[in-house]
Scaffold this active site. Structure first.
Site, mmCIF file in Angstrom:
data_model
loop_
_atom_site.group_PDB
_atom_site.id
_atom_site.type_symbol
_atom_site.label_atom_id
_atom_site.label_comp_id
_atom_site.label_asym_id
_atom_site.label_seq_id
_atom_site.Cartn_x
_atom_site.Cartn_y
_atom_site.Cartn_z
ATOM 1 N N ASP A 1 27.216 14.256 18.853
ATOM 2 C CA ASP A 1 26.933 13.107 17.990
ATOM 3 C C ASP A 1 26.362 13.634 16.686
ATOM 4 O OD1 ASP A 1 27.748 11.234 19.892
ATOM 5 O OD2 ASP A 1 25.740 10.983 20.707
ATOM 6 N N ASP B 1 32.485 7.121 19.557
ATOM 7 C CA ASP B 1 31.602 6.023 19.940
ATOM 8 C C ASP B 1 31.974 4.743 19.202
ATOM 9 O OD1 ASP B 1 30.232 7.837 21.531
ATOM 10 O OD2 ASP B 1 28.669 8.197 20.035
#
Length: 160
Positions: free
Chosen positions: A115, A134
């Site tokens: 991330d 995501d």
């Protein structure tokens, strides 16, 4: 259409992760300010699910989450076959599948999801990071809810 969309999202996710993490060296730098305070790249290895939930027992969690993601992909593919939605639903399914597979590859290659996107605004400091996959999973799931298949009564003739 689903396969093409899934492939495009998957490639976009993997290219952006590789570029930011390795190309820009985010894994070593930790943080790169892009447009402070609205957007920065902040390295976060996610061993769990959203916001790092269920990140304990990293190796077991890794394989469980891979299985869950692949199970969701399989479920969506079966659902599409049984009750095909219109074009928006098919695009949404491709977006969701591409994102899910992008995070599966991260778990296989790195043992965690990479991330790196962090957005803050208006005096609120967001401590969480996310990635293109995501966004795709969220948008694809929302699209499938908003654009489901046609009702069964509209597709099949009723028996007398």
């Amino acid at each position: 259409m689903v396969a093409i969309t899934a492939t495009l999202i998957f490639v976009l996710d993997q290219v952006t992760k590789y570029w930011v993490v390795h190309g820009l060296g985010l894994d070593a730098k930790g943080v790169i300010e892009v447009w402070p305070p609205f957007l920065e790249f902040r390295m976060a290895w996610n061993y769990g699910i959203n916001f790092g939930l269920f990140s304990g027992q990293a190796d077991l969690t890794r394989w469980v989450l891979i299985a869950v993601a692949l199970g969701i992909v399989l479920f969506v593919l079966v659902w599409l076959r049984r009750d095909p939605p219109g074009r928006p639903g098919l695009l949404a399914a491709g977006v969701l599948i591409g994102g899910a597979l992008g995070n599966v590859v991260d778990r296989l290659v790195y043992g965690a999801v990479a991330d790196f996107l962090n957005m803050s605004c208006c005096g609120i400091n967001n401590p969480y990071a996310f990635n293109v996959a995501d966004i795709a999973i969220f948008a694809g799931a929302a699209g499938l809810v908003l654009f489901p298949g046609t009702p069964a009564s509209g597709k099949r003739k009723k028996r007398a």
